[in-house]
Design an enzyme around this catalytic site. Structure first.
Site, PDB file in Angstrom:
ATOM      1  N   LYS A 156      25.044  45.176 -30.811  1.00  0.00           N
ATOM      2  CA  LYS A 156      25.578  45.147 -29.385  1.00  0.00           C
ATOM      3  C   LYS A 156      25.854  46.498 -29.010  1.00  0.00           C
ATOM      4  CE  LYS A 156      27.993  42.714 -25.750  1.00  0.00           C
ATOM      5  NZ  LYS A 156      27.997  43.705 -24.893  1.00  0.00           N
TER       6      LYS A 156
ATOM      7  N   ARG B 176      21.964  48.324 -19.501  1.00  0.00           N
ATOM      8  CA  ARG B 176      20.590  47.385 -19.904  1.00  0.00           C
ATOM      9  C   ARG B 176      19.558  47.881 -19.072  1.00  0.00           C
ATOM     10  NH1 ARG B 176      21.003  41.177 -20.766  1.00  0.00           N
ATOM     11  NH2 ARG B 176      18.769  40.547 -21.128  1.00  0.00           N
TER      12      ARG B 176
ATOM     13  N   ARG C 241      20.662  45.923 -14.968  1.00  0.00           N
ATOM     14  CA  ARG C 241      20.710  44.267 -15.131  1.00  0.00           C
ATOM     15  C   ARG C 241      20.719  43.463 -13.954  1.00  0.00           C
ATOM     16  NH1 ARG C 241      25.699  43.634 -19.045  1.00  0.00           N
ATOM     17  NH2 ARG C 241      26.414  45.481 -17.935  1.00  0.00           N
TER      18      ARG C 241
ATOM     19  N   GLU D 135      18.635  48.758 -24.448  1.00  0.00           N
ATOM     20  CA  GLU D 135      19.870  49.240 -23.846  1.00  0.00           C
ATOM     21  C   GLU D 135      19.898  50.879 -23.757  1.00  0.00           C
ATOM     22  OE1 GLU D 135      22.082  46.919 -22.956  1.00  0.00           O
ATOM     23  OE2 GLU D 135      24.087  47.920 -22.894  1.00  0.00           O
TER      24      GLU D 135
ATOM     25  N   PHE E 236      15.187  45.628 -27.382  1.00  0.00           N
ATOM     26  CA  PHE E 236      15.365  44.331 -28.065  1.00  0.00           C
ATOM     27  C   PHE E 236      14.632  43.143 -27.738  1.00  0.00           C
ATOM     28  CE2 PHE E 236      18.986  45.062 -25.194  1.00  0.00           C
ATOM     29  CZ  PHE E 236      18.782  43.827 -24.395  1.00  0.00           C
TER      30      PHE E 236
ATOM     31  N   ARG F 185      23.072  31.946 -18.799  1.00  0.00           N
ATOM     32  CA  ARG F 185      23.907  32.187 -19.709  1.00  0.00           C
ATOM     33  C   ARG F 185      23.958  31.284 -20.613  1.00  0.00           C
ATOM     34  NH1 ARG F 185      27.819  36.059 -19.734  1.00  0.00           N
ATOM     35  NH2 ARG F 185      27.829  36.209 -17.425  1.00  0.00           N
TER      36      ARG F 185
ATOM     37  N   LYS G  42      27.476  36.702 -27.737  1.00  0.00           N
ATOM     38  CA  LYS G  42      28.192  37.934 -28.291  1.00  0.00           C
ATOM     39  C   LYS G  42      29.469  37.763 -28.933  1.00  0.00           C
ATOM     40  CE  LYS G  42      29.788  38.196 -23.527  1.00  0.00           C
ATOM     41  NZ  LYS G  42      29.734  38.769 -22.131  1.00  0.00           N
TER      42      LYS G  42
HETATM   43  P1  AMP Z   1      28.031  41.457 -21.657  1.00  0.00           P
HETATM   44  O1  AMP Z   1      27.695  42.727 -20.720  1.00  0.00           O
HETATM   45  O2  AMP Z   1      29.517  41.540 -22.574  1.00  0.00           O
HETATM   46  O3  AMP Z   1      27.971  40.198 -21.087  1.00  0.00           O
HETATM   47  O4  AMP Z   1      27.094  41.588 -22.920  1.00  0.00           O
HETATM   48  C1  AMP Z   1      25.722  41.321 -22.727  1.00  0.00           C
HETATM   49  C2  AMP Z   1      25.110  42.752 -22.652  1.00  0.00           C
HETATM   50  O5  AMP Z   1      24.930  43.306 -23.725  1.00  0.00           O
HETATM   51  C3  AMP Z   1      23.632  42.662 -22.024  1.00  0.00           C
HETATM   52  O6  AMP Z   1      23.392  42.457 -21.059  1.00  0.00           O
HETATM   53  C4  AMP Z   1      22.961  43.739 -22.796  1.00  0.00           C
HETATM   54  O7  AMP Z   1      23.366  44.747 -21.589  1.00  0.00           O
HETATM   55  C5  AMP Z   1      23.881  44.359 -23.971  1.00  0.00           C
HETATM   56  N1  AMP Z   1      23.354  44.459 -25.273  1.00  0.00           N
HETATM   57  C6  AMP Z   1      23.458  45.439 -25.827  1.00  0.00           C
HETATM   58  N2  AMP Z   1      22.958  45.225 -27.155  1.00  0.00           N
HETATM   59  C7  AMP Z   1      22.180  44.247 -27.343  1.00  0.00           C
HETATM   60  C8  AMP Z   1      21.161  43.430 -27.745  1.00  0.00           C
HETATM   61  N3  AMP Z   1      20.988  43.843 -29.193  1.00  0.00           N
HETATM   62  N4  AMP Z   1      20.573  42.278 -27.345  1.00  0.00           N
HETATM   63  C9  AMP Z   1      20.896  41.836 -26.050  1.00  0.00           C
HETATM   64  N5  AMP Z   1      21.887  42.632 -25.321  1.00  0.00           N
HETATM   65  C10 AMP Z   1      22.371  43.474 -25.838  1.00  0.00           C
END
Ligand code: AMP
Length: 587
Positions: free
Chosen positions: A259, A264, A279, A309, A349, A426, A432
């Site tokens: 991650k 994004r 995003r 990303e 990805f 979602r 995550k």
């Molecule tokens: P969060 O922002 O904590 O909700 O986590 C989701 C975000 O992680 C996504 O919107 C992406 O911007 C980011 N991200 C980073 N690496 C990845 C990955 N390998 N696959 C999908 N999302 C990723």
């Protein structure tokens, strides 16, 4: 449809809090629209002239709007400004001023008979003209266009024209409510919203979806597919707090990816034409000319939509740099200088469209294979680091390696047949699993700044403490979760003070709060916060109604700002009440 009829509808909407009632009021008016005007009506109802990804905004500086109002009403700029300070709302100020409009010599021609009965499309056209006026002397021209318009409309119309200019209609209608009202208006059934939402998540274009519904019907809406250069609403991830939970979610086998802590990006390409979307579906193409070049150099196909990303990257040390670096690349000026200072790498990805077809319904592993067919890796373009795991030890090893390699944590992705790309949702196809911040609570929250108190002492003249909230996706409201006053640098506080303008006296309609705040803001800025634990609270409204007792909500104890302003997340993409409740139950 006459614009004044639409404004009457907006006024009724402003005066009710109940969601269902709002849907009915809006649907009643939308049902009277024809297929040629429904697109513009839908955009205006969301306070926009174009979908976000087009990048044309109407927003005028407050000073210009004040000048236009003064000109239109024959009042002094000072008195307009005073009224604006008193009401905190350009719309209310305009409404009041035009209601009491005196027949000054300047305005001798604008008596009641001169009031024009504008069609919605005409108003849209004039506002579009204002938005597109650029170049030398454009400020003066914009002021003249706007004052000309304001002097020919009723006070109620002026209320909403001014709010469109200020960037917010304040009716409390967000996209979800509008989709429900469109569904009710045209099909008589609000439940058909699900099809409209599906289409909207595929193109982020409310004008296109509403026009399709009104011109061709629901069946055509069901056929709406992904289209190039119209961003797809991104898929989001649920969260888990241990490797065991992650494995359990995927019944024993899953894909893991690093991650990355960056921005994004959704990349649309047709031949040499490449566009980048954030995003929150904003067009960020101009900020990353280097990425456009890297993509063109790495492409093995002419047409696709892929996701990844963008991270700041130190090529000498072969290491990913923290988020704060890449976030400097979001500026709109001195781009060349920033490209040299902050080189980036893109970790790809996913594939959402290729071979002239949507790939959203293809399973994850197929999409991943496809990615390798259409892109070749280079120094700046890489595929996200990935493995398939079958036990908790493998997950833990991958997780620790990810942290060592400067990532935030890992993503778990379903490899099942139904592992489709859930646009705008979602779901549990992605989860995550993030690293903790050396606190008891191993997670962070992306919270919306809802309100503030003015600071004292060193912080006098700025905001001192903030009221933060989460988002309730079902109700479309923001709920309070914590109050925070520490951990901000002087630059942060300056930034918040510049960016956040007080709302009018009352709290915004979409805020659920029992806490009185001296200042309320329109939801705009999302910040990352961590804390010690989540506790039950009689004060905060987060998850209220979902707890054992209806009087209780959830609160974050000892919140700390991590230093990250999450500016590529729209407020509706903040941490949800549901996510918080799940973390609370697993604590
Ligand atoms: P969060 O922002 O904590 O909700 O986590 C989701 C975000 O992680 C996504 O919107 C992406 O911007 C980011 N991200 C980073 N690496 C990845 C990955 N390998 N696959 C999908 N999302 C990723």
């Amino acid at each position: 449809m006459k614009f004044k009829d639409l404004c009457q509808c907006y006024f009724r909407l402003e005066n009710t809090q109940k969601k269902l009632e709002m849907v009915d009021i809006l649907a009643e008016t939308l049902a009277k629209a024809n297929e040629k005007e429904i697109g513009k009506i839908s955009l205006l109802t969301l306070g926009k002239l174009y979908p976000d990804f087009v990048g044309i905004e109407l927003m005028l500086a407050e000073k210009m709007a004040t000048k236009a109002l003064a000109l239109a009403t024959g009042k002094s700029e000072k008195s307009v400004q005073n009224l604006l300070d008193e009401t905190g709302d350009l719309g209310k100020a305009a409404h009041k001023l035009l209601e009491n409009k005196t027949q000054s010599t300047l305005l001798a021609f604008t008596n009641q008979q001169e009031i024009e009965q504008y069609e919605v499309q005409e108003i849209w056209g004039i506002l579009d003209n204002i938005a597109k006026t650029t170049g030398e002397g454009s400020s003066d021209k914009k002021i003249r266009f706007l004052s000309g318009l304001l002097s020919k409309v009723t006070s109620l119309e002026a209320r909403y024209i001014s709010r469109l200019i200020a960037g917010n209609l304040r009716t409390g209608v967000a996209a979800q409510l509008l989709l429900e009202a469109l569904s009710k208006a045209k099909t008589g059934n609000r439940e058909n919203k699900e099809f409209l939402e599906r289409a909207y998540n595929r193109c982020s274009d409310i004008e296109y979806v509403s026009t399709t519904l009104f011109a061709k019907g629901l069946e055509a809406v069901k056929q709406v597919e992904v289209k190039l250069f119209s961003p797809i609403k991104v898929m989001l991830a649920q969260r888990v707090s241990s490797s065991e939970e992650l494995l359990e979610r995927f019944k024993g086998t899953c894909a893991l990816e690093y991650k990355y802590d960056g921005l994004r990006v959704q990349i649309h390409k047709k031949n040499k034409d490449v566009k980048l979307f954030s995003r929150s579906t904003e067009n960020i193409t101009n900020q990353f000319p280097d990425v456009i070049e890297f993509i063109n150099d790495s492409s093995l196909d002419d047409e696709f939509i892929i996701e990844g990303e963008i991270v700041a990257f130190d090529h000498d040390k072969e290491s990913i740099l923290p988020f704060q670096h890449v976030s400097q690349r979001k500026r709109k000026h001195d781009i060349d200088q920033k490209i040299a200072e902050v080189p980036v790498r893109v970790y790809l990805f996913d594939v959402l469209y290729s071979d002239s077809k949507s790939k959203l319904d293809s399973p994850y592993l197929e999409r991943r294979e496809n990615l390798k067919e259409i892109i070749e890796e280079s120094k700046e373009i890489k595929f996200s680091h990935q493995t398939i795991a079958e036990n908790a030890d493998e997950i833990d090893d991958f997780f620790h390696q990810a942290i060592k390699d400067s990532c935030e944590g890992i993503m778990g992705k379903s490899v099942g047949k139904d592992s489709v790309y859930q646009a705008g949702a979602r779901g549990w196809n992605w989860v995550k699993y993030k690293a903790g911040y050396d606190a008891q609570l191993s997670d962070s929250f992306d919270l919306v700044i809802m309100g503030a108190e003015y600071g004292k002492g060193k912080r006098a003249g700025k905001y001192g403490a903030f009221l933060l909230g989460c988002y309730d996706e079902i109700e479309g409201v923001y709920q309070t979760f914590t109050k925070i006053g520490t951990g901000f640098s002087d630059e942060d506080l300056d930034f918040f003070f510049k960016e956040l303008k007080p709302f009018e006296r009352d709290k915004p309609k979409e805020f659920q709060s029992d806490i009185e705040s001296s200042i309320w803001f329109n939801p705009k800025i999302v910040i990352e916060v961590t804390g010690d634990e989540i506790t039950r609270s009689q004060l905060h409204t987060c998850s209220r109604g979902l707890m054992e007792s209806d009087l209780e909500g959830l609160a974050l104890r000892f919140p700390r700002f991590t230093g990250k302003i999450v500016d590529d997340k729209a407020p509706e993409q903040a941490t949800t009440n549901d996510e918080i409740r799940t973390i609370y139950l697993n604590q």
